[in-house]
Motif scaffolding. Structure first.
Motif, PDB file in Angstrom:
ATOM      1  N   SER A 288       2.995 -13.842   3.916  1.00 29.86           N
ATOM      2  CA  SER A 288       3.805 -14.411   4.753  1.00 29.86           C
ATOM      3  C   SER A 288       4.444 -15.750   4.231  1.00 29.86           C
ATOM      4  CB  SER A 288       3.385 -14.752   6.225  1.00 29.86           C
ATOM      5  OG  SER A 288       2.230 -15.643   6.143  1.00 29.86           O
ATOM      6  N   TRP A 289       3.262 -16.322   3.417  1.00 28.29           N
ATOM      7  CA  TRP A 289       3.831 -17.633   2.795  1.00 28.29           C
ATOM      8  C   TRP A 289       4.881 -17.330   1.548  1.00 28.29           C
ATOM      9  CZ3 TRP A 289       3.177 -19.512  -2.256  1.00 28.29           C
ATOM     10  CH2 TRP A 289       3.501 -20.841  -2.329  1.00 28.29           C
ATOM     11  N   ILE A 290       4.364 -16.409   0.921  1.00 22.83           N
ATOM     12  CA  ILE A 290       5.317 -15.846  -0.309  1.00 22.83           C
ATOM     13  C   ILE A 290       6.514 -15.519   0.206  1.00 22.83           C
ATOM     14  CG2 ILE A 290       5.344 -14.028  -2.038  1.00 22.83           C
ATOM     15  CD1 ILE A 290       2.609 -14.171  -2.571  1.00 22.83           C
ATOM     16  N   ALA A 291       6.756 -14.433   1.312  1.00 22.96           N
ATOM     17  CA  ALA A 291       7.854 -14.134   1.753  1.00 22.96           C
ATOM     18  C   ALA A 291       8.817 -15.017   2.156  1.00 22.96           C
ATOM     19  CB  ALA A 291       7.550 -13.082   3.012  1.00 22.96           C
ATOM     20  N   ALA A 292       8.122 -16.527   2.789  1.00 23.16           N
ATOM     21  CA  ALA A 292       9.181 -17.547   3.259  1.00 23.16           C
ATOM     22  C   ALA A 292       9.684 -18.447   2.129  1.00 23.16           C
ATOM     23  CB  ALA A 292       8.037 -18.275   4.224  1.00 23.16           C
ATOM     24  N   GLN A 293       9.054 -18.195   1.106  1.00 23.05           N
ATOM     25  CA  GLN A 293       9.546 -19.080  -0.136  1.00 23.05           C
ATOM     26  C   GLN A 293      11.002 -18.553  -0.768  1.00 23.05           C
ATOM     27  OE1 GLN A 293       7.674 -21.904  -0.806  1.00 23.05           O
ATOM     28  NE2 GLN A 293       6.475 -20.845   0.865  1.00 23.05           N
ATOM     29  N   ASP A 294      11.730 -19.483  -1.128  1.00 22.60           N
ATOM     30  CA  ASP A 294      13.205 -19.354  -1.635  1.00 22.60           C
ATOM     31  C   ASP A 294      13.124 -18.134  -2.567  1.00 22.60           C
ATOM     32  OD1 ASP A 294      14.246 -21.167   0.187  1.00 22.60           O
ATOM     33  OD2 ASP A 294      14.251 -22.632  -1.212  1.00 22.60           O
ATOM     34  N   ASP A 295      11.920 -18.299  -3.664  1.00 24.16           N
ATOM     35  CA  ASP A 295      11.706 -17.431  -4.890  1.00 24.16           C
ATOM     36  C   ASP A 295      10.299 -16.787  -4.775  1.00 24.16           C
ATOM     37  OD1 ASP A 295      11.658 -15.756  -7.019  1.00 24.16           O
ATOM     38  OD2 ASP A 295      12.282 -17.740  -8.479  1.00 24.16           O
ATOM     39  N   PRO A 296      10.418 -15.683  -3.959  1.00 23.39           N
ATOM     40  CA  PRO A 296       9.058 -15.035  -3.702  1.00 23.39           C
ATOM     41  C   PRO A 296       8.332 -14.770  -5.336  1.00 23.39           C
ATOM     42  CG  PRO A 296      10.656 -13.827  -2.612  1.00 23.39           C
ATOM     43  CD  PRO A 296      11.259 -15.084  -3.476  1.00 23.39           C
ATOM     44  N   HIS A 297       8.953 -14.368  -6.460  1.00 26.79           N
ATOM     45  CA  HIS A 297       8.570 -14.106  -7.524  1.00 26.79           C
ATOM     46  C   HIS A 297       7.749 -15.405  -8.251  1.00 26.79           C
ATOM     47  CE1 HIS A 297       9.905  -9.980  -7.955  1.00 26.79           C
ATOM     48  NE2 HIS A 297      11.132 -10.474  -7.592  1.00 26.79           N
ATOM     49  N   GLN A 298       8.462 -16.482  -8.072  1.00 30.78           N
ATOM     50  CA  GLN A 298       7.926 -17.736  -8.511  1.00 30.78           C
ATOM     51  C   GLN A 298       6.623 -18.168  -7.501  1.00 30.78           C
ATOM     52  OE1 GLN A 298      10.508 -21.158  -8.338  1.00 30.78           O
ATOM     53  NE2 GLN A 298       8.957 -22.437  -9.368  1.00 30.78           N
ATOM     54  N   ALA A 299       6.631 -18.006  -6.531  1.00 30.14           N
ATOM     55  CA  ALA A 299       5.497 -18.315  -5.298  1.00 30.14           C
ATOM     56  C   ALA A 299       4.421 -17.448  -5.770  1.00 30.14           C
ATOM     57  CB  ALA A 299       5.836 -18.029  -4.031  1.00 30.14           C
ATOM     58  N   ALA A 300       4.632 -16.342  -6.266  1.00 33.70           N
ATOM     59  CA  ALA A 300       3.266 -15.275  -6.356  1.00 33.70           C
ATOM     60  C   ALA A 300       2.773 -15.801  -7.615  1.00 33.70           C
ATOM     61  CB  ALA A 300       3.798 -14.021  -6.523  1.00 33.70           C
ATOM     62  N   ALA A 301       3.760 -16.344  -8.820  1.00 33.97           N
ATOM     63  CA  ALA A 301       3.296 -16.608  -9.917  1.00 33.97           C
ATOM     64  C   ALA A 301       2.441 -18.060  -9.731  1.00 33.97           C
ATOM     65  CB  ALA A 301       4.366 -16.968 -10.780  1.00 33.97           C
ATOM     66  N   MET A 302       2.957 -18.873  -8.809  1.00 36.74           N
ATOM     67  CA  MET A 302       2.095 -19.933  -8.574  1.00 36.74           C
ATOM     68  C   MET A 302       0.678 -19.630  -8.074  1.00 36.74           C
ATOM     69  SD  MET A 302       4.863 -22.663  -6.886  1.00 36.74           S
ATOM     70  CE  MET A 302       3.811 -23.509  -6.143  1.00 36.74           C
ATOM     71  N   ILE A 303       0.571 -18.783  -7.038  1.00 35.69           N
ATOM     72  CA  ILE A 303      -0.666 -18.169  -6.587  1.00 35.69           C
ATOM     73  C   ILE A 303      -1.435 -17.663  -7.585  1.00 35.69           C
ATOM     74  CG2 ILE A 303      -1.918 -16.754  -4.948  1.00 35.69           C
ATOM     75  CD1 ILE A 303       0.540 -17.128  -3.039  1.00 35.69           C
ATOM     76  N   ARG A 304      -0.885 -17.155  -8.599  1.00 29.88           N
ATOM     77  CA  ARG A 304      -1.930 -16.368  -9.761  1.00 29.88           C
ATOM     78  C   ARG A 304      -2.257 -17.586 -10.616  1.00 29.88           C
ATOM     79  NH1 ARG A 304       2.056 -12.620  -9.497  1.00 29.88           N
ATOM     80  NH2 ARG A 304       3.465 -13.524 -11.195  1.00 29.88           N
ATOM     81  N   ARG A 305      -1.453 -18.592 -10.819  1.00 30.30           N
ATOM     82  CA  ARG A 305      -1.979 -19.768 -11.678  1.00 30.30           C
ATOM     83  C   ARG A 305      -2.878 -20.425 -10.910  1.00 30.30           C
ATOM     84  NH1 ARG A 305       3.629 -20.404 -12.666  1.00 30.30           N
ATOM     85  NH2 ARG A 305       3.489 -21.979 -11.104  1.00 30.30           N
ATOM     86  N   PHE A 306      -2.778 -20.718  -9.630  1.00 24.60           N
ATOM     87  CA  PHE A 306      -3.829 -21.394  -8.944  1.00 24.60           C
ATOM     88  C   PHE A 306      -5.291 -20.460  -8.994  1.00 24.60           C
ATOM     89  CE2 PHE A 306      -6.284 -22.262  -5.155  1.00 24.60           C
ATOM     90  CZ  PHE A 306      -6.537 -23.663  -5.340  1.00 24.60           C
ATOM     91  N   GLY A 307      -5.079 -19.118  -8.913  1.00 27.79           N
ATOM     92  CA  GLY A 307      -6.247 -18.298  -9.156  1.00 27.79           C
ATOM     93  C   GLY A 307      -6.991 -18.567 -10.073  1.00 27.79           C
ATOM     94  N   ALA A 308      -6.286 -18.486 -11.207  1.00 23.84           N
ATOM     95  CA  ALA A 308      -6.642 -18.623 -12.764  1.00 23.84           C
ATOM     96  C   ALA A 308      -7.522 -19.919 -13.048  1.00 23.84           C
ATOM     97  CB  ALA A 308      -5.512 -18.488 -13.675  1.00 23.84           C
ATOM     98  N   LEU A 309      -6.909 -21.054 -12.139  1.00 29.00           N
ATOM     99  CA  LEU A 309      -7.219 -22.389 -12.417  1.00 29.00           C
ATOM    100  C   LEU A 309      -8.699 -22.341 -11.826  1.00 29.00           C
ATOM    101  CD1 LEU A 309      -7.179 -25.483 -13.123  1.00 29.00           C
ATOM    102  CD2 LEU A 309      -6.060 -25.815 -10.759  1.00 29.00           C
ATOM    103  N   THR A 310      -8.786 -21.948 -10.547  1.00 32.56           N
ATOM    104  CA  THR A 310     -10.314 -21.823  -9.789  1.00 32.56           C
ATOM    105  C   THR A 310     -11.201 -21.029 -10.714  1.00 32.56           C
ATOM    106  OG1 THR A 310      -9.551 -19.975  -8.384  1.00 32.56           O
ATOM    107  CG2 THR A 310      -9.089 -22.230  -7.740  1.00 32.56           C
ATOM    108  N   ARG A 311     -10.843 -19.930 -11.170  1.00 30.26           N
ATOM    109  CA  ARG A 311     -11.772 -19.136 -12.010  1.00 30.26           C
ATOM    110  C   ARG A 311     -12.288 -19.901 -13.329  1.00 30.26           C
ATOM    111  NH1 ARG A 311      -8.401 -15.271  -9.879  1.00 30.26           N
ATOM    112  NH2 ARG A 311      -7.147 -15.318 -11.759  1.00 30.26           N
ATOM    113  N   SER A 312     -11.309 -20.759 -13.849  1.00 30.41           N
ATOM    114  CA  SER A 312     -11.604 -21.355 -15.014  1.00 30.41           C
ATOM    115  C   SER A 312     -12.410 -22.651 -15.110  1.00 30.41           C
ATOM    116  CB  SER A 312     -10.572 -21.389 -15.970  1.00 30.41           C
ATOM    117  OG  SER A 312      -9.445 -22.288 -15.532  1.00 30.41           O
ATOM    118  N   THR A 313     -12.388 -23.234 -13.864  1.00 29.71           N
ATOM    119  CA  THR A 313     -12.789 -24.421 -13.590  1.00 29.71           C
ATOM    120  C   THR A 313     -14.144 -24.633 -12.911  1.00 29.71           C
ATOM    121  OG1 THR A 313     -10.698 -25.545 -13.492  1.00 29.71           O
ATOM    122  CG2 THR A 313     -12.521 -26.890 -12.858  1.00 29.71           C
TER     123      THR A 313
END
Length: 85
Positions: A3-28
């Motif tokens: 629902s957060w992704i759908a509420a964003q102006d650019d859902p593709h960019q929002a999904a990419a932000m979540i993927r980057r955050f996931g990568a950050l949490t896995r790498s730290t």
């Protein structure tokens, strides 16, 4: 999260932000440890009420007879009452 992704102006960019955050949490390591700790706490918090409900249901169901196929019928409190004369 969807629902957060759908509420964003650019859902593709929002999904990419979540993927980057996931990568950050896995790498730290410290963020990974924090995520595991929070997951453990969530599981414990969820399991406690479920266990309480299950125990309550078992207590109120009365004794059960367990056969080779598992629980079947309530146990007869006085088996002699069923005997034929």
């Amino acid at each position: 999260m969807t629902s957060w992704i759908a509420a964003q102006d650019d859902p593709h960019q929002a999904a990419a932000m979540i993927r980057r955050f996931g990568a950050l949490t896995r790498s730290t390591p410290s963020l990974g440890a924090y995520r595991r700790d929070m997951t453990d706490r969530l599981v414990a918090a969820t399991a406690a009420p479920m266990t309480t409900v299950r125990l309550h249901l078992l207590d109120t169901a009365g004794p059960r007879v367990h056969g080779p196929l598992g629980p079947s019928t309530p146990a007869d409190p006085d088996p002699k009452s069923r005997q034929q004369p």
